[in-house]
Write a protein that holds these residues in place. Sequence first.
Motif, mmCIF file in Angstrom:
data_model
loop_
_atom_site.group_PDB
_atom_site.id
_atom_site.type_symbol
_atom_site.label_atom_id
_atom_site.label_comp_id
_atom_site.label_asym_id
_atom_site.label_seq_id
_atom_site.Cartn_x
_atom_site.Cartn_y
_atom_site.Cartn_z
ATOM 1 N N LEU A 113 102.914 35.280 -5.837
ATOM 2 C CA LEU A 113 103.787 35.844 -7.092
ATOM 3 C C LEU A 113 105.090 37.082 -6.459
ATOM 4 O O LEU A 113 105.452 37.395 -7.157
ATOM 5 C CB LEU A 113 102.126 37.095 -8.267
ATOM 6 N N GLY A 114 104.102 37.834 -5.847
ATOM 7 C CA GLY A 114 104.988 39.343 -5.644
ATOM 8 C C GLY A 114 106.103 38.988 -5.170
ATOM 9 O O GLY A 114 107.284 39.495 -6.114
ATOM 10 N N ALA A 115 107.024 37.423 -4.749
ATOM 11 C CA ALA A 115 107.936 36.811 -4.082
ATOM 12 C C ALA A 115 108.954 36.460 -5.472
ATOM 13 O O ALA A 115 109.681 36.411 -5.632
ATOM 14 C CB ALA A 115 108.239 35.784 -3.369
ATOM 15 N N LEU A 116 107.200 35.656 -6.373
ATOM 16 C CA LEU A 116 109.022 34.888 -7.980
ATOM 17 C C LEU A 116 108.702 36.517 -8.917
ATOM 18 O O LEU A 116 110.271 36.182 -9.014
ATOM 19 C CB LEU A 116 107.745 34.536 -8.370
ATOM 20 N N TYR A 117 108.457 37.581 -8.660
ATOM 21 C CA TYR A 117 108.503 38.327 -9.937
ATOM 22 C C TYR A 117 109.862 39.252 -9.092
ATOM 23 O O TYR A 117 111.369 39.016 -9.876
ATOM 24 C CB TYR A 117 107.217 39.422 -9.530
#
Length: 249
Positions: A113-117
């Motif tokens: 999620l951190g990478a996608l955000y």
Amino acid sequence: MSNTAIITGGGSGLGQSTALRLADEGVNIVVVDVSEKGGNDTVEKVKEKGVDAIFIKADVSKAEEVKNYVDKTLEHFGSIDYFFNNAGISGSGKYFLDTDIKEIEQIVGINLLGALYGLRYVAEVMVKNGGGSIVNTASSAGVIGQDTVVTYAATKHGIVGMTKSLVAEYAKDGLRVNAIAPGPTETPMVKNYFEANPEMKKNAEAGIPQKRLGTPEEVAETVAFLLTSKAQYINGETIRIDGGFTNTK
Ligand SMILES: NC(=O)c1ccc[n+]([C@@H]2O[C@H](COP(=O)([O-])OP(=O)(O)OC[C@H]3O[C@@H](n4cnc5c(N)ncnc54)[C@H](O)[C@@H]3O)[C@@H](O)[C@H]2O)c1
């Protein structure tokens, strides 16, 4: 005008080495990290090289903190040319059925999620401004299957997938997105662990065709190449930096 790079997980390891390598190219650096100590340490080292650098504290698993590091970067530097989407954690190394749900959520929250955000907010700015270049950090565990890393591998295979698919949508808008897949690399954390467990180090090295671990500087060199104009026609690629490890599995 100088280019600006955001580096998540810039307070240690691969992020810090890449910050220093990009500073050698005259790039201004935004260090994003959950650790104030690590983040400020990198900023200090980068500034010694004569470029501008700021630290922005953020937990990349929280979308509002990701938006905040993007907004603050634009306030300070006015643009985002390069993005090293790198913050990640490895997990406990237990077999999957011994792993508790909290750990699964934590690894997915930060690594995936951190990478996608980060991509969601940074790519939006880049596309609006005519383009930019991104490197996402995958891992050997993003290109082959291994035991004790099921959740981590899920997130790192995800990194490879988001890299390719983002290119399908936005290469036409000037976006280049690549990934790196480092094998075991002697960051301070790995180094300390292997110093305490020399047998484990021997075993790890024995499985690598070049018979040694990688160095953070070798990874930083590849990231700098991919981010800058030297790699103008490379897009959607995942580069393995692992001494031949995954290609011989
Ligand atoms: N070192 C290796 O052998 C290796 C191999 C393959 C892939 N990787 C990947 O490389 C990336 C960097 O790892 P490293 O080895 O440099 O590790 P590291 O622990 O030295 O650095 C990671 C940095 O990320 C920060 N961080 C952790 N959680 C965060 C969060 N929620 N928000 C913001 N920052 C956070 C940490 O504070 C730390 O400064 C990770 O994605 C990791 O999975 C590392």
